[in-house]
Scaffold this motif. Structure first.
Motif, mmCIF file in Angstrom:
data_model
loop_
_atom_site.group_PDB
_atom_site.id
_atom_site.type_symbol
_atom_site.label_atom_id
_atom_site.label_comp_id
_atom_site.label_asym_id
_atom_site.label_seq_id
_atom_site.Cartn_x
_atom_site.Cartn_y
_atom_site.Cartn_z
ATOM 1 N N ASP A 130 36.238 45.572 49.858
ATOM 2 C CA ASP A 130 36.707 44.188 49.788
ATOM 3 C C ASP A 130 35.574 43.351 49.211
ATOM 4 O O ASP A 130 34.560 43.124 49.872
ATOM 5 C CB ASP A 130 37.100 43.692 51.177
ATOM 6 C CG ASP A 130 37.604 42.245 51.167
ATOM 7 O OD1 ASP A 130 37.698 41.655 50.066
ATOM 8 O OD2 ASP A 130 37.885 41.703 52.251
ATOM 9 N N ASN A 131 35.734 42.913 47.971
ATOM 10 C CA ASN A 131 34.743 42.086 47.294
ATOM 11 C C ASN A 131 35.360 40.718 47.058
ATOM 12 O O ASN A 131 36.282 40.580 46.244
ATOM 13 C CB ASN A 131 34.335 42.743 45.963
ATOM 14 C CG ASN A 131 33.126 42.069 45.327
ATOM 15 O OD1 ASN A 131 32.473 41.229 45.936
ATOM 16 N ND2 ASN A 131 32.831 42.427 44.097
ATOM 17 N N ASN A 132 34.882 39.710 47.761
ATOM 18 C CA ASN A 132 35.534 38.400 47.797
ATOM 19 C C ASN A 132 34.529 37.312 47.438
ATOM 20 O O ASN A 132 33.413 37.286 47.974
ATOM 21 C CB ASN A 132 36.116 38.141 49.187
ATOM 22 C CG ASN A 132 37.228 37.121 49.171
ATOM 23 O OD1 ASN A 132 37.515 36.510 48.135
ATOM 24 N ND2 ASN A 132 37.859 36.910 50.302
ATOM 25 N N GLN A 133 34.933 36.415 46.545
ATOM 26 C CA GLN A 133 34.034 35.356 46.086
ATOM 27 C C GLN A 133 34.749 34.006 46.047
ATOM 28 O O GLN A 133 35.919 33.922 45.675
ATOM 29 C CB GLN A 133 33.506 35.678 44.683
ATOM 30 C CG GLN A 133 32.540 34.650 44.115
ATOM 31 C CD GLN A 133 32.257 34.859 42.638
ATOM 32 O OE1 GLN A 133 32.988 34.417 41.766
ATOM 33 N NE2 GLN A 133 31.169 35.574 42.350
ATOM 34 N N TYR A 134 34.014 32.974 46.441
ATOM 35 C CA TYR A 134 34.478 31.593 46.335
ATOM 36 C C TYR A 134 33.430 30.819 45.532
ATOM 37 O O TYR A 134 32.238 30.903 45.821
ATOM 38 C CB TYR A 134 34.641 30.950 47.705
ATOM 39 C CG TYR A 134 35.643 31.637 48.603
ATOM 40 C CD1 TYR A 134 36.961 31.191 48.673
ATOM 41 C CD2 TYR A 134 35.276 32.733 49.376
ATOM 42 C CE1 TYR A 134 37.885 31.820 49.495
ATOM 43 C CE2 TYR A 134 36.202 33.366 50.195
ATOM 44 C CZ TYR A 134 37.499 32.903 50.249
ATOM 45 O OH TYR A 134 38.406 33.530 51.053
ATOM 46 N N LYS A 135 33.891 30.073 44.543
ATOM 47 C CA LYS A 135 32.940 29.300 43.747
ATOM 48 C C LYS A 135 33.561 27.977 43.327
ATOM 49 O O LYS A 135 34.785 27.840 43.192
ATOM 50 C CB LYS A 135 32.475 30.074 42.519
ATOM 51 C CG LYS A 135 33.547 30.351 41.488
ATOM 52 C CD LYS A 135 32.960 31.118 40.304
ATOM 53 C CE LYS A 135 34.020 31.403 39.244
ATOM 54 N NZ LYS A 135 33.458 32.155 38.100
#
Length: 579
Positions: free
Chosen positions: A329-334
């Motif tokens: 699970d690779n999760n990003q918020y930007k």
């Protein structure tokens, strides 16, 4: 719309070259050698046993009349080779690292002995494959863990010879984005095999993201690739771990947040249009509400990112049946610079399962299943594309296979594989998150500024299915003035594409003629026949993706923007439906 590609590939290969790697063994390597005594005379009848964590059962071969032996197909990994013959010392060669598509020469010289003795040699593993013509790089699982870069194949490409990247991942800046590249100047015709499954999208892309922690090894070929690569581009060959006779597990986790990110924006860039001492100029950022130009307030737009990767493998039945499972699970918020309060998310999920069953000493069956998903609720969000014109994406990608391999003799190896690859790629309105267009306004693109408003012009629901079958027989011959690998094989696959898309209708304007795209369904058939790597397109027209976007064309004025009013007479259906 439905696109079909009938027998897309039918490739018959007959390779004749000095010990050329056989393409049917793209997930395997080879070990060959000669056994002699201390005088250099060859020793026929010597027993050569190979064992290692990658083998369910040890394998044994006997040297021929000329003292040679060969293992035509071995999975990548570390091996120990043991040489035995009555009246001679037993010799062991340990820690021999075999990579994908490598042919290693491991020779042995046995000493006469009246006693039962064993000589062990460690750390003399051959590292150069003098038989291969491929210009590229093999990344083993140990090397992938040690390289200090992002955990994706595109970051590794930047370190391979012949690969030129269009951008680089810095601190996760390219999470959820596939980096473009060229190989010796060629930017297309690439091919990707995942566990032998052709997962290439179109003529060179990848439709999904990979489970980095599940890799046993992957190979990047820049040129001189094997026969299965019919184009001029790069060849990506990835193989997955298989488990083992002992249970093992691995857990990886990293996290980045506001407290672990620095904000090192130079003072010169905090002023609109500022230039630092080296001549670099601050980017132009405009407040959409006031139109005021702003300076750069932060450098890294990532507010939070984590990568959780866990896998486990081991025996179901020792010496017979292995399993391997993996999850990532690779999760990003930007944030988007210039869009305060808006956070774009990119979540990449991977689930992998692999089972290996040793039918007999020479026959093996492998089952593999992988599902990869990408979730971006605000895809393409930027200063020019507001939330209303962004796309909602929740795509999935499923490669799977069943494979049978058989070592017919020390000279012959047979590989048969039936597999399927499915790619499900929807781009929906952010307002409905479905095929429904109820309440979605007509979109508009200002060609003077490229600013969009309203809806997107790229809504679709695309499904690509690629059932495929491949088989190859390799045969080794050590006559005809040298050693040669003959190989004959076939690869057959069929591509079917289903589209949900829209056509065009016209709109009227008070100042000039403008074209509006409205959600009406159109069919655009494409049929392609491909044989031996060549393609013939019978009929093709580019679909007008995007169901409800307006393109406005008006007079360009340098002093003030033009005022445009558009009245659309297009009727919008309540719901888009597949054809």
């Amino acid at each position: 719309m439905r696109q079909r590609v009938y027998p897309v590939a039918l490739v018959a290969l007959l390779l004749l070259a000095p010990a050329l790697p056989a393409g049917s063994q793209e997930l395997r390597g080879r070990i060959t050698g000669v056994v002699t005594d201390n005088t250099g005379a060859v020793l026929p009848g010597a027993s050569v046993t190979i064992a290692g964590p990658a083998l369910i059962q040890p394998q044994t071969a006997v040297t021929a009349a000329d003292g040679t032996y060969r293992y035509p197909a071995l999975p990548p990994g570390l091996y120990t080779v043991t040489f035995e013959l009555a009246g001679f010392q037993t010799l062991k060669r340990e820690e021999i690292r075999l990579g994908l598509n490598q042919t290693l020469g491991v020779d042995a010289q046995l000493q006469l002995s009246s006693l039962q003795e064993t000589v062990t040699i460690t750390g003399e593993s051959p590292t150069v494959d003098i038989k291969s013509t491929t210009v590229g790089t093999n990344f083993t699982k140990e090397l992938l863990q040690d390289i200090p870069n992002a955990r994706d194949v595109w970051a590794a490409m930047a370190q391979a010879p012949g690969f030129q990247m269009t951008a680089y991942d810095v601190g996760g800046s390219h999470t959820g984005t596939q980096t473009g590249y060229q190989t010796y100047g060629v930017g297309d015709q690439n091919k990707t095999l995942l566990e032998g499954i052709n997962v290439t999208e179109g003529t060179g892309g990848n439709a999904g993201y990979f489970d980095f922690g599940s890799f046993e090894e992957f190979q990047l070929g820049g040129s001189g690739n094997m026969g299965e690569q019919s184009g001029l581009g790069a060849f990506l060959n990835l193989t997955i771990k298989s488990g083992g006779d002992t249970f093992g597990a691995q857990v990886y986790y990293d996290i980045v947040g506001d407290k672990t990110l620095s904000n090192n924006v130079p003072d010169a860039f905090r002023t609109p249009g500022g230039v630092d001492s080296r001549g670099f100029k601050a980017p132009t950022i405009v407040d959409l509400a006031t139109g005021q130009r702003l300076g750069l307030s932060r450098g890294n737009p990532i507010t939070k990112q984590y990568d959780f990767n866990v896998n486990a493998g081991g025996p179901i039945k020792k010496g017979k049946l292995w399993f391997f499972l993996s999850y990532r699970d690779n999760n990003q918020y930007k944030t988007i610079l210039g869009l305060p309060g808006e956070v774009a998310q990119s979540q990449l999920l991977n689930k992998t399962a692999k089972v290996t069953y040793q039918l007999t000493k020479s026959n093996q069956v492998i089952g593999f299943y992988n599902v990869r998903s990408k979730f971006q609720p605000l895809r393409d969000l930027s200063l020019a594309i507001p939330v209303s014109a962004a796309n909602w994406q929740d795509s999935k990608n499923r490669p799977q296979k069943i494979e049978w391999t058989s070592t017919l003799s020390s000279r012959a190896f047979l590989d048969l594989q039936a597999s399927h690859w499915g790619n499900y790629f929807p781009l929906y309105p952010t307002q409905t998150k479905s095929t429904s267009v109820e309440g979605v306004p007509v979109g508009r693109i200002d060609l003077d500024t490229s600013q969009q408003s309203g809806a997107s012009d790229y809504y679709h629901n695309r499904t690509t299915l690629k059932p495929q079958f491949s088989g190859a027989l390799s045969y080794f011959v050590d006559r005809f003035a040298g050693s040669h690998n003959f190989k004959i094989g076939a690869e057959v696959y069929r591509v079917r594409r289903n589209f949900l898309l829209a056509g065009r209708c016209r709109a009227k304007s008070t100042s000039t003629t403008r074209r509006t795209r409205a959600p009406t369904i159109r069919r655009r058939p494409i049929s392609t026949l491909r044989m031996g790597g060549a393609s013939h397109v019978a009929s093709q027209s580019t679909p007008a993706f995007g169901s409800i976007a307006t393109r406005s064309v008006g007079p360009r004025t340098a002093s003030r923007p033009s005022r445009r009013r558009t009245s659309s007479r297009c009727r919008r259906p309540k719901r888009l439906s597949s054809i």
